[in-house]
Write a protein that holds these residues in place. Structure first.
Motif, PDB file in Angstrom:
ATOM      1  N   GLY A   1       0.786  -1.219   0.000  1.00  0.00           N
ATOM      2  CA  GLY A   1       0.000   0.000   0.000  1.00  0.00           C
ATOM      3  C   GLY A   1       0.820   1.271   0.000  1.00  0.00           C
ATOM      4  O   GLY A   1       0.299   2.340   0.291  1.00  0.00           O
ATOM      5  N   THR A   2       2.109   1.159  -0.312  1.00  0.00           N
ATOM      6  CA  THR A   2       2.995   2.324  -0.292  1.00  0.00           C
ATOM      7  C   THR A   2       3.507   2.621  -1.692  1.00  0.00           C
ATOM      8  O   THR A   2       3.973   1.725  -2.401  1.00  0.00           O
ATOM      9  N   ASN A   3       3.408   3.885  -2.114  1.00  0.00           N
ATOM     10  CA  ASN A   3       4.013   4.321  -3.368  1.00  0.00           C
ATOM     11  C   ASN A   3       5.371   4.930  -3.047  1.00  0.00           C
ATOM     12  O   ASN A   3       5.477   5.812  -2.192  1.00  0.00           O
ATOM     13  N   LEU A   4       6.396   4.486  -3.744  1.00  0.00           N
ATOM     14  CA  LEU A   4       7.760   4.939  -3.453  1.00  0.00           C
ATOM     15  C   LEU A   4       8.239   5.865  -4.555  1.00  0.00           C
ATOM     16  O   LEU A   4       8.277   5.502  -5.727  1.00  0.00           O
ATOM     17  N   TYR A   5       8.586   7.097  -4.168  1.00  0.00           N
ATOM     18  CA  TYR A   5       9.155   8.096  -5.082  1.00  0.00           C
ATOM     19  C   TYR A   5      10.664   8.160  -4.862  1.00  0.00           C
ATOM     20  O   TYR A   5      11.148   8.022  -3.739  1.00  0.00           O
ATOM     21  N   PHE A   6      11.365   8.416  -5.944  1.00  0.00           N
ATOM     22  CA  PHE A   6      12.815   8.595  -5.845  1.00  0.00           C
ATOM     23  C   PHE A   6      13.167   9.955  -6.446  1.00  0.00           C
ATOM     24  O   PHE A   6      12.827  10.230  -7.601  1.00  0.00           O
ATOM     25  N   GLN A   7      13.825  10.803  -5.645  1.00  0.00           N
ATOM     26  CA  GLN A   7      14.159  12.132  -6.135  1.00  0.00           C
ATOM     27  C   GLN A   7      15.310  12.084  -7.128  1.00  0.00           C
ATOM     28  O   GLN A   7      16.400  11.587  -6.827  1.00  0.00           O
ATOM     29  N   LEU A   8      15.063  12.628  -8.297  1.00  0.00           N
ATOM     30  CA  LEU A   8      16.118  12.760  -9.287  1.00  0.00           C
ATOM     31  C   LEU A   8      16.996  13.952  -8.926  1.00  0.00           C
ATOM     32  O   LEU A   8      16.516  14.956  -8.386  1.00  0.00           O
TER      33      LEU A   8
ATOM     34  N   ALA B   1      24.948  14.658 -15.517  1.00  0.00           N
ATOM     35  CA  ALA B   1      26.021  13.790 -15.030  1.00  0.00           C
ATOM     36  C   ALA B   1      25.486  12.462 -14.504  1.00  0.00           C
ATOM     37  O   ALA B   1      26.230  11.471 -14.440  1.00  0.00           O
ATOM     38  N   ASN B   2      24.222  12.431 -14.106  1.00  0.00           N
ATOM     39  CA  ASN B   2      23.653  11.238 -13.480  1.00  0.00           C
ATOM     40  C   ASN B   2      22.648  10.511 -14.370  1.00  0.00           C
ATOM     41  O   ASN B   2      21.957   9.604 -13.914  1.00  0.00           O
ATOM     42  N   LEU B   3      22.573  10.898 -15.636  1.00  0.00           N
ATOM     43  CA  LEU B   3      21.524  10.369 -16.507  1.00  0.00           C
ATOM     44  C   LEU B   3      21.596   8.854 -16.646  1.00  0.00           C
ATOM     45  O   LEU B   3      20.595   8.153 -16.452  1.00  0.00           O
TER      46      LEU B   3
ATOM     47  N   TRP C   1      10.661  11.519  -9.070  1.00  0.00           N
ATOM     48  CA  TRP C   1      10.309  12.799  -8.434  1.00  0.00           C
ATOM     49  C   TRP C   1      11.288  13.839  -8.966  1.00  0.00           C
ATOM     50  O   TRP C   1      12.472  13.818  -8.674  1.00  0.00           O
ATOM     51  N   PHE C   2      10.784  14.770  -9.797  1.00  0.00           N
ATOM     52  CA  PHE C   2      11.647  15.755 -10.440  1.00  0.00           C
ATOM     53  C   PHE C   2      11.775  17.007  -9.581  1.00  0.00           C
ATOM     54  O   PHE C   2      10.783  17.510  -9.052  1.00  0.00           O
ATOM     55  N   PRO C   3      12.988  17.539  -9.466  1.00  0.00           N
ATOM     56  CA  PRO C   3      13.199  18.739  -8.655  1.00  0.00           C
ATOM     57  C   PRO C   3      12.675  19.984  -9.349  1.00  0.00           C
ATOM     58  O   PRO C   3      12.335  19.963 -10.537  1.00  0.00           O
ATOM     59  N   ALA C   4      12.643  21.090  -8.598  1.00  0.00           N
ATOM     60  CA  ALA C   4      12.128  22.354  -9.135  1.00  0.00           C
ATOM     61  C   ALA C   4      13.124  23.028 -10.068  1.00  0.00           C
ATOM     62  O   ALA C   4      12.737  23.784 -10.955  1.00  0.00           O
ATOM     63  N   ILE C   5      14.426  22.767  -9.865  1.00  0.00           N
ATOM     64  CA  ILE C   5      15.464  23.445 -10.632  1.00  0.00           C
ATOM     65  C   ILE C   5      16.101  22.476 -11.624  1.00  0.00           C
ATOM     66  O   ILE C   5      16.734  21.491 -11.226  1.00  0.00           O
ATOM     67  N   LEU C   6      15.924  22.750 -12.909  1.00  0.00           N
ATOM     68  CA  LEU C   6      16.550  21.955 -13.971  1.00  0.00           C
ATOM     69  C   LEU C   6      16.959  22.924 -15.073  1.00  0.00           C
ATOM     70  O   LEU C   6      16.143  23.320 -15.911  1.00  0.00           O
ATOM     71  N   ILE C   7      18.221  23.302 -15.063  1.00  0.00           N
ATOM     72  CA  ILE C   7      18.714  24.356 -15.942  1.00  0.00           C
ATOM     73  C   ILE C   7      19.524  23.761 -17.088  1.00  0.00           C
ATOM     74  O   ILE C   7      20.314  22.830 -16.897  1.00  0.00           O
ATOM     75  N   SER C   8      19.322  24.296 -18.272  1.00  0.00           N
ATOM     76  CA  SER C   8      20.166  24.043 -19.435  1.00  0.00           C
ATOM     77  C   SER C   8      20.295  22.549 -19.729  1.00  0.00           C
ATOM     78  O   SER C   8      19.304  21.859 -19.941  1.00  0.00           O
TER      79      SER C   8
ATOM     80  N   GLN D   1      23.307  18.317  -0.848  1.00  0.00           N
ATOM     81  CA  GLN D   1      23.308  16.917  -1.244  1.00  0.00           C
ATOM     82  C   GLN D   1      24.053  16.772  -2.570  1.00  0.00           C
ATOM     83  O   GLN D   1      23.995  17.659  -3.429  1.00  0.00           O
ATOM     84  N   ARG D   2      24.750  15.682  -2.727  1.00  0.00           N
ATOM     85  CA  ARG D   2      25.471  15.438  -3.972  1.00  0.00           C
ATOM     86  C   ARG D   2      24.489  15.420  -5.148  1.00  0.00           C
ATOM     87  O   ARG D   2      23.491  14.725  -5.136  1.00  0.00           O
ATOM     88  N   GLY D   3      24.788  16.231  -6.164  1.00  0.00           N
ATOM     89  CA  GLY D   3      23.929  16.309  -7.338  1.00  0.00           C
ATOM     90  C   GLY D   3      22.872  17.395  -7.266  1.00  0.00           C
ATOM     91  O   GLY D   3      22.137  17.603  -8.226  1.00  0.00           O
ATOM     92  N   ASP D   4      22.795  18.097  -6.120  1.00  0.00           N
ATOM     93  CA  ASP D   4      21.787  19.139  -5.948  1.00  0.00           C
ATOM     94  C   ASP D   4      22.440  20.467  -5.586  1.00  0.00           C
ATOM     95  O   ASP D   4      23.586  20.526  -5.151  1.00  0.00           O
TER      96      ASP D   4
END
Length: 749
Positions: free
Chosen positions: A488-495, A501-503, A519-526, A666-669
């Motif tokens: 009964g749990t939905n699991l999200y993973f933050q990208l 670099a992490n694609l 789970w996509f973050p708010a900031i995705l530049i270029s 956090q690494r990658g953020d």
């Protein structure tokens, strides 16, 4: 170069600063009313004063844009519609908007109003431009953090899609991305998304390990030397920040930029004299974001006026007496500026056009209404003639009231003369109405008035749900993937924000775990935005959550089901309607800034799901700067792509008001600032049992002062119990999670 390539857009916090901007040569001015705008600390205008300002500005070929750039509460929609019904019949040149529901209302019901996307929409990628274009935005204000290469790419993209780019070129820098800063909201209840930011980033803190007392305070932005680069990038509107600044500041800055633009367009020469800019308030200047050089020199350990320090260095002052003389000269120079601006603006008239009305007529003749306008007299005649009537007749008191009501946004009836009308006559009411319509047409610039609309109220979501809300869990570490085994749990993973670099790693992770929800973050530049698009195209997930509207737009284009995340700041039913109807969104998180009463009014569209976060570390802001330069120190002088990808550390700062904040990387953020206590609110499960389809908990490893005394798996089970049996005792959660807060839920906006 054609000067029409650029618009110089000036701030107008009050009438005097607006006048100052006009005489200084602004092409357009943005200003706000006393409600619905993101500068509540500015003096702002009444609606009546707005029309006089528009009249004056248009006499100088200057446009007026009205800021309606806050998130809107459900209870405010009726007042907003009343305002728009009046605004649509003015000559305002455009409205500046943040709220998705307001975008939707404007598109559906007020298509004649030109719509601009506020800096609060935090636009920094192509998808966001397409998203806003679909909501009829004709221009967007780009994020202040972008460099000139990123701006050029988006400006060219905008030209291809008929959307103009607007860039802040002078004024305050914010430490956090606009629209995503909640520090003032959480800290003292004054939300930046409601125009109430109390600027805690300018506050003094206990001296940090790096020896700084104002660790979040940045220098001011000035792209004065970057005129050629801005022109090459294809930027249209050059925007000056400063709606809480005084008239002498506005005049000085706008005048300096007017000369810069004119010099460049006339001769290609970029002016270098910044004396005027340093004479009025500043915190010293930096163009480092624009240059793509995000360095520690962008900070200044003093939020107050830097002018005296600047000129003391220019004049090589070495003694207190010399410094005192510099301050006196500055005072004298500012006095001259103030007097000069007052002299230039004292005769500017912001009154709307005064109109005299004369009503005349005799038996057997039509009823005639003469309007004495500023430069001409216009007459209107009824179709039927006046007659004597044994019961009905025109009463002069009623006619005078009727005549006084002929005014509009641009014209005020100042005198009514009824002496030319013979007593005891009558004409049908429909003739009076026809005359009024003729007059309204002429006074409205020979175009018909837009009739007021009544927005149908969306029904609040009442009644019990068919099943208990789902539990949705966010993780960011592969070691937590086992939590997916909890039924009964939905699991999200933050990208990560460093998606490029992490694609490959992210594609591999999600292909191996096909039930995992991205789970996509708010900031995705270029390139990181492009990598996120490639991720969607390759993985084709069944569903995603995104805090970035550009990803939402792309998901819709690709036929991927998507949910709007909590950082999309949803606070009203029309935002929900917008997301579903315009972009096929299937659900949305409701903002954690609003309380029970404000949520209770929400009406969700049919088949649309609502989510709410009941437990999470409270993110106060995200910054493209390095927040460790000023706190614990950093050996690197500038923040670069390697920092984004590799750095992983945390620190804390303590305000003079005893509020502690966590600096987290956090690494990658990007760098982020968090409240010291996590948010915990299970009351909402009992308070609003019919509203939410899913409850959300954030189990990422953010090091706040909240301590967790059980495993994550046990925590998930405890939360499942709390939402499936809301009447059960939930003290266990308070025991294993401590300390926590739910202050935002109590106070709301």
């Amino acid at each position: 170069m054609n000067k029409n390539q650029f618009e110089l857009l000036a701030p107008g916090g009050d009438i005097e600063s607006i006048k100052a901007a006009i005489v200084a040569g602004a092409d357009a001015i943005y200003c706000g009313l006393d409600n619905f705008n993101a500068r509540n600390r500015a003096t702002n205008l009444t609606f009546e004063k707005l029309n006089g300002i528009i009249k004056l500005a248009h006499q100088y070929d200057c446009k007026i844009f009205l800021t309606l750039n806050i998130i809107i509460l459900e209870s405010e929609v009726p007042a907003l519609i009343r305002l728009l019904n009046k605004l649509v019949n003015t000559k305002v040149d455009g409205v500046i908007v943040q709220d998705l529901g307001l975008f939707y209302i404007l598109k559906k019901h007020f298509p004649t109003l030109d719509v601009h996307a506020s800096t609060q929409t935090n636009t920094h990628n192509e998808g966001q431009i397409q998203f806003l274009k679909q909501l009829t935005a004709s221009r967007v204000n780009l994020s202040r953090e972008l460099n000139i290469h990123e701006i050029k790419h988006l400006a060219q993209f905008g030209h291809q899609h008929d959307v103009l780019m607007e860039v802040f070129v002078h004024g305050s820098y914010c430490i956090g991305f606009s629209g995503l800063c909640y520090i003032s909201s959480v800290h003292n209840g004054n939300s930046g998304n409601r125009g109430r930011c109390s600027q805690p980033c300018r506050d003094q803190y206990h001296t940090t390990d790096a020896g700084k007392d104002y660790p979040l305070n940045m220098k001011d932005n000035s792209a004065y030397s970057d005129m050629a680069a801005l022109a090459d990038a294809g930027v249209y509107s050059l925007k000056v920040e400063g709606r809480i600044k005084k008239a002498h500041y506005v005049h000085t800055v706008v005048d300096s930029w007017r000369k810069q633009i004119d010099s460049f367009c006339d001769s290609g020469q970029v002016l270098t004299d910044t004396t005027g800019l340093y004479t009025v308030f500043n915190r010293d200047f930096s163009n480092a974001y624009l240059q793509g050089d995000i360095n520690k020199g962008m900070f200044i350990d003093n939020p107050r006026d830097y002018s005296a320090t600047h000129f003391s260095k220019i004049y090589s002052c070495t003694t207190p007496e010399q410094y005192k003389q510099v301050k006196k000269k500055l005072y004298d120079d500012k006095t001259v500026i103030i007097q000069d601006v007052e002299a230039k603006t004292k005769d500017l008239d912001t009154d709307i056009h005064a109109v005299s009305v004369s009503v005349r007529g005799t038996e057997g003749e039509p009823l005639v209404v003469d309007l004495a306008l500023p430069h001409r007299t216009v007459s209107f005649s009824s179709q039927q003639v006046l007659v004597k009537h044994h019961k009905l007749q025109l009463e002069k008191a009623t006619l005078e009231k009727w005549a006084l009501g002929l005014g509009n946004a641009d014209h005020k009836i100042v005198n009514v003369d009824l002496n030319g009308l013979t007593d005891g006559l009558y004409i049908p009411y429909k003739e009076q109405t026809a005359l009024k319509d003729q007059i309204a047409f002429v006074l409205n610039g020979s175009k018909p008035l837009v009739e007021p609309i009544e927005l149908p109220k969306l029904q609040a979501s009442m009644g019990a749900l068919e099943k208990a809300p789902s539990l949705n869990v966010l993780i960011a570490n592969e070691t937590d993937l086992s939590l997916a085994q909890s039924a009964g749990t939905n699991l999200y993973f933050q990208l990560p924000e460093a998606m490029k670099a992490n694609l490959a790693k992210m594609i591999s992770l999600f292909e191996a775990n096909d039930t995992l929800i991205p789970w996509f973050p708010a900031i995705l530049i270029s390139d990181n935005y492009q990598a996120a698009i490639e991720f969607l195209q390759t993985v084709q997930p069944a569903c995603i959550v995104t805090n970035n509207s550009g990803i939402g737009f792309a998901a819709n284009e690709l036929g991927i089901r998507w949910i709007a995340g909590p950082q999309m700041n949803v606070t009203n039913s029309y935002s929900l309607q917008c997301l579903k109807e315009e972009f096929n969104c299937i659900g949305a998180f409701v903002s954690n800034e609003i309380n029970k009463k404000q949520m209770k009014r929400l009406g969700k569209p049919e088949g649309f799901e609502l989510f709410y976060s009941i437990y999470h570390p409270i993110m106060l802001l995200t910054s493209r700067q390095c927040l460790f330069h000023q706190t614990i120190g950093c050996k690197k002088k500038r923040f670069d792509d390697k920092c984004l990808r590799k750095c992983d550390k945390s620190a804390s700062i303590l305000s003079m008001k005893a509020s502690s904040f966590v600096v987290d990387k956090q690494r990658g953020d990007h760098n982020a600032l968090y409240s010291q206590e996590n948010f915990l609110n299970t009351d909402v499960v009992r308070d609003l049992p019919a509203l939410f389809d899913g409850m959300f908990i954030d189990l990422r490893d953010i090091k706040t002062e909240t301590k967790v005394s059980v495993s994550k798996a046990d925590l998930v089970e405890a939360f499942k119990l709390a939402i499936t049996e809301p009447q059960a005792n939930t003290e266990q959660l308070s025991t294993v999670l401590s300390p926590t807060t739910k202050a935002q839920y109590r106070k709301g906006l």
